[in-house]
Write an enzyme that holds these catalytic residues in place. Structure first.
Site, PDB file in Angstrom:
ATOM      1  N   SER A  45       0.840  -1.196   0.000  1.00 50.70           N
ATOM      2  CA  SER A  45       0.000   0.000   0.000  1.00 50.70           C
ATOM      3  C   SER A  45       0.879   1.252   0.000  1.00 50.70           C
ATOM      4  O   SER A  45       0.383   2.358  -0.181  1.00 50.70           O
ATOM      5  CB  SER A  45      -0.940   0.006   1.208  1.00 50.70           C
ATOM      6  OG  SER A  45      -0.228  -0.232   2.402  1.00 50.70           O
ATOM      7  N   ASP A  83       5.508  -7.074   2.373  1.00 46.37           N
ATOM      8  CA  ASP A  83       4.733  -7.617   1.248  1.00 46.37           C
ATOM      9  C   ASP A  83       5.601  -7.992   0.068  1.00 46.37           C
ATOM     10  O   ASP A  83       6.485  -7.212  -0.325  1.00 46.37           O
ATOM     11  CB  ASP A  83       3.753  -6.540   0.746  1.00 46.37           C
ATOM     12  CG  ASP A  83       2.396  -6.652   1.385  1.00 46.37           C
ATOM     13  OD1 ASP A  83       2.071  -7.717   1.944  1.00 46.37           O
ATOM     14  OD2 ASP A  83       1.652  -5.654   1.322  1.00 46.37           O
ATOM     15  N   LYS A 112       4.509 -11.471   3.325  1.00 50.30           N
ATOM     16  CA  LYS A 112       3.086 -11.671   3.026  1.00 50.30           C
ATOM     17  C   LYS A 112       2.925 -11.749   1.511  1.00 50.30           C
ATOM     18  O   LYS A 112       3.551 -10.961   0.785  1.00 50.30           O
ATOM     19  CB  LYS A 112       2.249 -10.518   3.596  1.00 50.30           C
ATOM     20  CG  LYS A 112       0.754 -10.624   3.275  1.00 50.30           C
ATOM     21  CD  LYS A 112      -0.076  -9.737   4.184  1.00 50.30           C
ATOM     22  CE  LYS A 112      -0.060  -8.272   3.827  1.00 50.30           C
ATOM     23  NZ  LYS A 112      -0.599  -7.957   2.491  1.00 50.30           N
ATOM     24  N   GLU A 114      -0.152 -12.402  -1.659  1.00 53.71           N
ATOM     25  CA  GLU A 114      -1.588 -12.429  -1.956  1.00 53.71           C
ATOM     26  C   GLU A 114      -1.932 -13.628  -2.834  1.00 53.71           C
ATOM     27  O   GLU A 114      -1.191 -13.957  -3.761  1.00 53.71           O
ATOM     28  CB  GLU A 114      -1.993 -11.135  -2.674  1.00 53.71           C
ATOM     29  CG  GLU A 114      -1.808  -9.895  -1.816  1.00 53.71           C
ATOM     30  CD  GLU A 114      -2.337  -8.640  -2.483  1.00 53.71           C
ATOM     31  OE1 GLU A 114      -3.027  -8.737  -3.530  1.00 53.71           O
ATOM     32  OE2 GLU A 114      -2.041  -7.550  -1.961  1.00 53.71           O
ATOM     33  N   GLU A 181      -9.026  -9.925   3.987  1.00 51.02           N
ATOM     34  CA  GLU A 181      -9.418  -8.531   3.747  1.00 51.02           C
ATOM     35  C   GLU A 181     -10.807  -8.463   3.127  1.00 51.02           C
ATOM     36  O   GLU A 181     -11.096  -9.170   2.143  1.00 51.02           O
ATOM     37  CB  GLU A 181      -8.389  -7.868   2.811  1.00 51.02           C
ATOM     38  CG  GLU A 181      -8.742  -6.420   2.481  1.00 51.02           C
ATOM     39  CD  GLU A 181      -7.583  -5.637   1.886  1.00 51.02           C
ATOM     40  OE1 GLU A 181      -6.442  -6.161   1.817  1.00 51.02           O
ATOM     41  OE2 GLU A 181      -7.838  -4.485   1.472  1.00 51.02           O
TER      42      GLU A 181
HETATM   43  O1  KIV Z   1      -0.400  -3.413   1.758  1.00 52.27           O
HETATM   44  C1  KIV Z   1      -1.143  -3.329   2.735  1.00 52.27           C
HETATM   45  O2  KIV Z   1      -1.260  -2.277   3.380  1.00 52.27           O
HETATM   46  C2  KIV Z   1      -1.913  -4.490   3.112  1.00 52.27           C
HETATM   47  C3  KIV Z   1      -2.937  -4.295   4.181  1.00 52.27           C
HETATM   48  C4  KIV Z   1      -4.166  -3.696   3.593  1.00 52.27           C
HETATM   49  C5  KIV Z   1      -3.230  -5.543   4.886  1.00 52.27           C
HETATM   50  O3  KIV Z   1      -1.753  -5.531   2.563  1.00 52.27           O
END
Ligand code: KIV
Length: 258
Positions: A45, A83, A112, A114, A181
């Site tokens: 994000s 991420d 993390k 997706e 989410e």
């Molecule tokens: O990138 C991010 O901020 C996220 C959150 C919305 C969990 O993946």
């Protein structure tokens, strides 16, 4: 709360809620760490919150490495999650490992990624090779074009069953956490009861083992763009506007510097 992932498993067993927030730079990461958040997520994000992009798809692995490195400098207590950005892990488990290793070297302790069922093999591959993984399902922003926008997921019986099956398969493959989410609250609660690993929710109701929000939403920095499920704990945009206009006025009026 210790950085040890085992503490997260214990928190789930003890029914203690875990807290997570995004951070993209050293100053805010330090504040989150000192405030006692259990996990700091260097989210992709960053593309929307910091770079002003319309979605997260433009974020590169190099950007994520940079932000992970500067956030890691400030975090001494909270778990450090980062991420894997779009395009850095989907081709093959080996591609995912090479990308994840770069984030781990930059300071992440867990990555993390997706995706649901198609990511099961990759989660197993990373988990078997020293890389803890958090699996992100539901409204996965990297699939924005496939979803036709940032839309809630798991609304039909079929979609809900698929998400439940995905969560179970990802946890069985070795995912240490499942982040959900924008899915219905009852579904998130059901998934939380069915998987042994901790679940984190965002826009998924109160039944998950922990909650995550985007820093800018919590601080009220983007009031026009915040999703409906977020909560602002301060009116940051107004406070910052007041400070900046006062500074400019005082310089113009020869009040500052004295
Ligand atoms: O990138 C991010 O901020 C996220 C959150 C919305 C969990 O993946």
């Amino acid at each position: 709360m210790s950085k040890n992932l085992g503490q997260w498993d214990k928190a789930k067993r003890d029914g203690r809620k875990m807290t997570m927030i995004t951070a993209y730079d050293c100053a805010f990461a330090r504040m989150a760490d000192v405030a006692g958040l259990d996990c700091v997520l260097v989210g992709d994000s960053v593309g929307m919150m910091v770079a002003g992009d319309a979605n997260t798809l433009c974020v590169s692995l190099e950007q994520m490495e940079y932000h992970t490195r500067i956030v890691a400098r400030a975090v001494s207590r909270a778990l450090m999650m980062a991420d894997l950005p779009f395009g850095s892990f989907e081709e093959s488990p080996a591609q995912a490992f090479a990308s994840a290793a770069r984030l781990i070297r930059a300071g992440a302790e867990i990555v993390k990624l997706e995706g649901g069922a198609p990511m099961v093999e990759t989660v197993a591959y990373l988990s078997a090779r020293a890389i803890p993984v958090c699996a992100h399902i539901g409204l996965t922003p990297q699939h924005v074009h496939q979803f036709g926008g940032f839309k809630r997921q798991g609304k039909t019986q079929e979609a809900a069953t698929r998400l439940l099956d995905d969560a179970i398969a990802l946890a069985a493959a070795g995912a240490r956490m499942v982040l959900m989410e924008a899915i219905p609250s009852e579904l998130a609660t059901r998934i939380t009861q069915r998987v042994e690993v901790p679940t984190i929710g965002i826009g998924a109701g109160p039944g998950t083992d922990g909650q995550v929000l985007v820093l800018h939403d919590v601080l009220g920095l983007n009031p026009d763009k915040a999703p409906g499920f977020a909560r602002a704990y301060m009116n940051g945009a107004a406070l910052i506007h007041e400070a900046l206009t006062q500074y400019a006025e005082e310089v113009r009026a020869n009040i500052f510097p004295e």
